[in-house]
Design a protein around this motif. Structure first.
Motif, mmCIF file in Angstrom:
data_model
loop_
_atom_site.group_PDB
_atom_site.id
_atom_site.type_symbol
_atom_site.label_atom_id
_atom_site.label_comp_id
_atom_site.label_asym_id
_atom_site.label_seq_id
_atom_site.Cartn_x
_atom_site.Cartn_y
_atom_site.Cartn_z
ATOM 1 N N THR A 1 0.811 -1.218 0.000
ATOM 2 C CA THR A 1 0.000 0.000 0.000
ATOM 3 C C THR A 1 0.844 1.267 0.000
ATOM 4 O O THR A 1 0.295 2.366 -0.002
ATOM 5 C CB THR A 1 -0.936 0.026 1.212
ATOM 6 N N GLY A 2 2.150 1.118 -0.002
ATOM 7 C CA GLY A 2 3.027 2.279 -0.026
ATOM 8 C C GLY A 2 4.431 1.875 -0.422
ATOM 9 O O GLY A 2 4.729 0.685 -0.572
ATOM 10 N N PRO A 3 5.314 2.854 -0.622
ATOM 11 C CA PRO A 3 6.704 2.547 -0.991
ATOM 12 C C PRO A 3 7.383 1.705 0.081
ATOM 13 O O PRO A 3 7.035 1.777 1.267
ATOM 14 C CB PRO A 3 7.345 3.937 -1.084
ATOM 15 N N VAL A 4 8.343 0.884 -0.329
ATOM 16 C CA VAL A 4 9.111 0.082 0.627
ATOM 17 C C VAL A 4 10.594 0.379 0.443
ATOM 18 O O VAL A 4 11.080 0.504 -0.677
ATOM 19 C CB VAL A 4 8.858 -1.428 0.455
ATOM 20 N N SER A 5 11.284 0.507 1.533
ATOM 21 C CA SER A 5 12.715 0.775 1.463
ATOM 22 C C SER A 5 13.458 -0.472 0.993
ATOM 23 O O SER A 5 13.155 -1.582 1.446
ATOM 24 C CB SER A 5 13.243 1.195 2.836
ATOM 25 N N PRO A 6 14.435 -0.303 0.096
ATOM 26 C CA PRO A 6 15.221 -1.465 -0.343
ATOM 27 C C PRO A 6 16.063 -2.057 0.784
ATOM 28 O O PRO A 6 16.620 -3.140 0.628
ATOM 29 C CB PRO A 6 16.099 -0.887 -1.461
#
Length: 273
Positions: free
Chosen positions: A35-40
């Motif tokens: 549902t949102g960006p994810v940190s690598p």
């Protein structure tokens, strides 16, 4: 001089109407693996090289009857070149194996510059891909999204986030044999439709003013139409099936105004030049 001023005034009204209505369009998300960006750097988040593991196909099952945008998250891996990459997305049905699947369409290619980063991800960024026309889907049927690197750095990495999406999975056709990627995982992705509202009050005022001017200055009609054609948006009623299904599923429309502003600064990439 007076004639020129009137032409510019009419053109300004038309431009204002066009920009006002475009800014109010909304993204209606259907299927998402997150549902949102994810940190690598988060646990369980990884990346695959598109060229090396190609073709990669992410399956999904829509609840809407159409699609016209897709999102993916990419990671510009260090020491892989300094050209950035131009990427587009193919849509398939029938099979994860593109050699036996039915091709439905491709998005407009998007260029991502070297060191592509946005949304505070530090080493990754999200890109929006748009189909040139709305593509009809059958709700409940399985479809497949295939990211393709048209040109640029090799390798170019796309983010995976583990087995987070219950209605699909990632397939790899590397080595000529298409199979579910192991261990089971999904690409970070989102897809849905862009809802365009009816013309706003400003749009109607602008167009009314333009028509009144044309009526008085019919000799300028051809010139004005040539000027207006590139900027006049096409308004159409939202697909009723899409709207009803979206409402029933409780899908939340998201304003694209902020996304358009981010696009202007390259945060989400831009149409290849």
């Amino acid at each position: 001089m007076k004639t020129t001023t009137r032409i510019l005034f009419a053109a300004t009204l038309l431009l204002a109407a066009s920009f006002q209505t475009y800014a109010q369009s909304t993204l209606v998300y259907d299927q998402q693996s997150a549902t949102g960006p994810v940190s690598p750097f988060n646990s369980g988040v990884d990346a695959l090289y598109i060229q090396k593991d190609s073709p990669l196909t992410q399956s999904f099952i829509p609840s809407l009857s159409a699609i016209d945008f897709v999102q993916f998250e990419f990671e510009d891996v260090a020491n892989n070149g300094n050209n950035g990459a131009t990427v587009y997305v193919n849509l398939w049905s029938g099979s994860p194996n593109i050699n036996s699947a039915t091709f439905l369409g491709s998005t407009i290619p998007v260029y991502m510059p070297n060191g592509f980063v946005n949304d505070g991800l530090g080493a990754a960024g999200i890109t929006n891909f748009y189909f040139s026309t709305l593509i009809a889907l059958t709700a409940g049927q399985t479809y497949y999204l295939q990211p393709v690197v048209l040109s640029g750095d090799n390798p170019w990495a796309i983010v995976t986030i583990g087995d987070t999406y219950p209605n699909g999975q990632l397939y790899s056709g590397a080595g000529g044999f298409t199979a579910p990627f192991q261990p089971s995982t999904d690409l970070w992705f989102g897809e849905g439709v862009v809802a365009v509202p009816e013309p706003t009050t400003l749009a109607l005022v602008g167009l009314s003013g333009l028509l009144a001017f044309i009526f008085k200055r019919r000799s300028k009609l051809v010139i004005l139409l040539l000027f207006a054609a590139p900027v006049l948006p096409v308004y159409s009623a939202p697909d009723s099936v899409v709207q009803v299904t979206a409402d029933a599923a409780g899908l939340t429309p998201v304003s694209t105004t902020a996304l358009e502003e981010q696009d202007a600064y390259g945060y989400f990439g831009g149409v290849v030049k």
